[in-house]
Scaffold this motif. Sequence first.
Motif, PDB file in Angstrom:
ATOM      1  N   ASN A  91       0.613  -1.234   0.083  1.00 26.63           N
ATOM      2  CA  ASN A  91       0.095   0.072   0.108  1.00 26.63           C
ATOM      3  C   ASN A  91       1.054   1.485   0.595  1.00 26.63           C
ATOM      4  O   ASN A  91       1.545   1.653   0.724  1.00 26.63           O
ATOM      5  CB  ASN A  91      -0.582   0.080   1.047  1.00 26.63           C
ATOM      6  N   PHE A  93      -0.379   4.288   0.474  1.00 24.90           N
ATOM      7  CA  PHE A  93       0.016   5.129   0.987  1.00 24.90           C
ATOM      8  C   PHE A  93       0.559   5.041   3.361  1.00 24.90           C
ATOM      9  O   PHE A  93       1.268   5.696   3.004  1.00 24.90           O
ATOM     10  CB  PHE A  93      -1.975   5.289   1.820  1.00 24.90           C
ATOM     11  N   GLU A  94       0.603   3.470   3.105  1.00 20.33           N
ATOM     12  CA  GLU A  94       0.738   3.396   4.009  1.00 20.33           C
ATOM     13  C   GLU A  94       2.578   3.427   3.897  1.00 20.33           C
ATOM     14  O   GLU A  94       3.436   3.891   4.687  1.00 20.33           O
ATOM     15  CB  GLU A  94       0.826   2.492   4.141  1.00 20.33           C
ATOM     16  N   ASP A 137      -3.847   2.244  -5.494  1.00 15.31           N
ATOM     17  CA  ASP A 137      -3.977   2.171  -3.755  1.00 15.31           C
ATOM     18  C   ASP A 137      -5.460   2.763  -3.056  1.00 15.31           C
ATOM     19  O   ASP A 137      -5.695   3.797  -3.399  1.00 15.31           O
ATOM     20  CB  ASP A 137      -2.920   1.603  -3.150  1.00 15.31           C
ATOM     21  N   MET A 138      -5.481   2.072  -2.224  1.00 12.78           N
ATOM     22  CA  MET A 138      -6.857   2.620  -1.345  1.00 12.78           C
ATOM     23  C   MET A 138      -5.895   3.380  -0.067  1.00 12.78           C
ATOM     24  O   MET A 138      -5.150   2.942   0.359  1.00 12.78           O
ATOM     25  CB  MET A 138      -7.503   1.561  -1.271  1.00 12.78           C
ATOM     26  N   PRO A 139      -7.098   4.756   0.054  1.00  9.73           N
ATOM     27  CA  PRO A 139      -6.664   5.568   1.340  1.00  9.73           C
ATOM     28  C   PRO A 139      -6.340   5.278   2.085  1.00  9.73           C
ATOM     29  O   PRO A 139      -6.789   6.062   3.413  1.00  9.73           O
ATOM     30  CB  PRO A 139      -6.469   7.221   0.736  1.00  9.73           C
ATOM     31  N   ILE A 140      -5.546   3.849   3.118  1.00  8.69           N
ATOM     32  CA  ILE A 140      -6.022   2.902   4.290  1.00  8.69           C
ATOM     33  C   ILE A 140      -5.461   3.873   5.092  1.00  8.69           C
ATOM     34  O   ILE A 140      -5.772   3.562   6.535  1.00  8.69           O
ATOM     35  CB  ILE A 140      -5.706   1.975   4.129  1.00  8.69           C
ATOM     36  N   VAL A 141      -4.157   4.799   5.249  1.00 11.09           N
ATOM     37  CA  VAL A 141      -4.068   5.588   6.488  1.00 11.09           C
ATOM     38  C   VAL A 141      -3.691   6.879   5.292  1.00 11.09           C
ATOM     39  O   VAL A 141      -3.788   7.435   4.593  1.00 11.09           O
ATOM     40  CB  VAL A 141      -2.189   4.888   6.897  1.00 11.09           C
ATOM     41  N   TYR A 142      -3.514   8.102   6.416  1.00 11.28           N
ATOM     42  CA  TYR A 142      -3.264   9.555   6.142  1.00 11.28           C
ATOM     43  C   TYR A 142      -1.903  10.004   6.137  1.00 11.28           C
ATOM     44  O   TYR A 142      -1.760  10.128   7.316  1.00 11.28           O
ATOM     45  CB  TYR A 142      -4.268  10.467   6.856  1.00 11.28           C
ATOM     46  N   PRO A 143      -0.914   9.430   5.118  1.00 13.60           N
ATOM     47  CA  PRO A 143       0.027  11.036   4.690  1.00 13.60           C
ATOM     48  C   PRO A 143       0.685  11.698   5.413  1.00 13.60           C
ATOM     49  O   PRO A 143      -0.491  12.595   5.230  1.00 13.60           O
ATOM     50  CB  PRO A 143       1.168   9.997   3.649  1.00 13.60           C
ATOM     51  N   PRO A 144       1.292  11.784   5.813  1.00  8.82           N
ATOM     52  CA  PRO A 144       1.587  13.345   6.072  1.00  8.82           C
ATOM     53  C   PRO A 144       1.760  14.805   5.023  1.00  8.82           C
ATOM     54  O   PRO A 144       1.458  15.818   4.390  1.00  8.82           O
ATOM     55  CB  PRO A 144       2.703  13.908   6.927  1.00  8.82           C
ATOM     56  N   SER A 145       1.845  13.977   3.209  1.00  7.19           N
ATOM     57  CA  SER A 145       2.058  14.599   1.860  1.00  7.19           C
ATOM     58  C   SER A 145       1.821  13.418   1.285  1.00  7.19           C
ATOM     59  O   SER A 145       2.680  12.141   1.791  1.00  7.19           O
ATOM     60  CB  SER A 145       3.324  15.064   2.039  1.00  7.19           C
ATOM     61  N   PHE A 146       1.531  14.004  -0.308  1.00  7.69           N
ATOM     62  CA  PHE A 146       1.930  13.123  -1.558  1.00  7.69           C
ATOM     63  C   PHE A 146       3.299  13.459  -2.078  1.00  7.69           C
ATOM     64  O   PHE A 146       3.467  12.565  -2.985  1.00  7.69           O
ATOM     65  CB  PHE A 146       0.522  13.033  -2.516  1.00  7.69           C
TER      66      PHE A 146
END
Lengths: 233, 233
Positions: A91, A93-94, A137-146
């Motif tokens: 993933n 995002f993770e 991927d699915m946004p399963i966690v919210y990272p501090p930035s893309f």
Amino acid sequence: MKKLIVASTSTVHGSGYLEYILSALSIHFEKATTILFIPYARPGGISYDDYTEIARKAFKKIGRDVKGIHEFKNPKQAILNATGIFTGGGNTFELVNQLYKNDVLETLKEVLDKGTPYLGTSAGSNICGETMMNTNDMPIVYPPSFKTLGLIPFNINAHYLDPNPNSKHMGETRETRIKEYHVFNATSVLGLREGSWLEVKGKEITLKGSLTARFFQKDKHPIELDTNKEIII
Amino acid sequence: MKKLIVASTSTVHGSGYLEYILSALSIHFEKATTILFIPYARPGGISYDDYTEIARKAFKKIGRDVKGIHEFKNPKQAILNATGIFTGGGNTFELVNQLYKNDVLETLKEVLDKGTPYLGTSAGSNICGETMMNTNDMPIVYPPSFKTLGLIPFNINAHYLDPNPNSKHMGETRETRIKEYHVFNATSVLGLREGSWLEVKGKEITLKGSLTARFFQKDKHPIELDTNKEIII
């Protein structure tokens, strides 16, 4: 000089983990006896240890050892000392979340810019682009930035899939999603089909594998790029 | 009392926009002469005006007018005054981004909790869950948060697709992605297939349409929910 392999997938259908690309990896990592593995993307929520074991088994076939970044007290130092680095898929995002949380994104960029040989597959390839905005991927966690590594001057859409003309599914195709992306963003996107990879040597980027790749630029028709040719953009 | 229709898609294959669900909408919006349309998800980057026109044409068939939220000076006030609200599909990241930017998420939650009839399709349904973490969309913009309306006690995966046993594609299936989500999150997820919708009346949630829906709970095997039955979780 940058030395990267940016692969669409770790595994092609009917073949083992990394099997299709092992001979290229053997050359790519010729000076690395141990590969530092970044398991943060943990596909299916697999543990870092179990994921590292999968990478270890594959690299054993070409006589390289693998050590997980989580096995080191200081992940930044592990990156600085590494003679070869591999970030596996899972993933995105993770993965990006953990790169920020462990504060290693900048260090990773630094050593890869300087020439530590790198392999990315899937999520590990997405982070080579300027942003992770073309992940599937699915946004399963919210990272501090893309924002990601920016090692190549475009983003990667891994596991690129062509629209299926017979589909009755109304969800957006990959191409539609990338077009939506270009309404809001200018960076180009390379759709890398499974079995394709990029060989990056300094500023030279060459498409490898048997397939063409689909290149999306803002306000232009997408084009197919030939394999075994340098990508000039 | 909450009164929501939470639909997987606006359009089923071979049919016009909202056509498959118009008779239900006619009853759902019986007391609304004008529907407030939220076009923020703008599929394919379509303009708010053009998107609103598509919704207007569909609702005209059941004798309702449509006005876009962007046509109002004060979007918050428009939501407070609305007698019916529809949020269309497109990109969930951009939809959520605009709901935050226009500072209308809380107001929308308030009026929907109090009973303003609501229709969501695709992205417009994703936002009815606790978070947007089960969207299929690309992260083409970075919203301030993934938190959404929390009108129902689970998240929505719209356009739910069953794994294709004949596929040679190695990208994750929808089910795998939702399992990954449950490694990091506890909220359950309903996979709504195209043509399915939820009818929410207060705390009563009923699955509608001809198909079953797939319900994913953390650490449990997914189950199929029957249609025309209340969902008890």
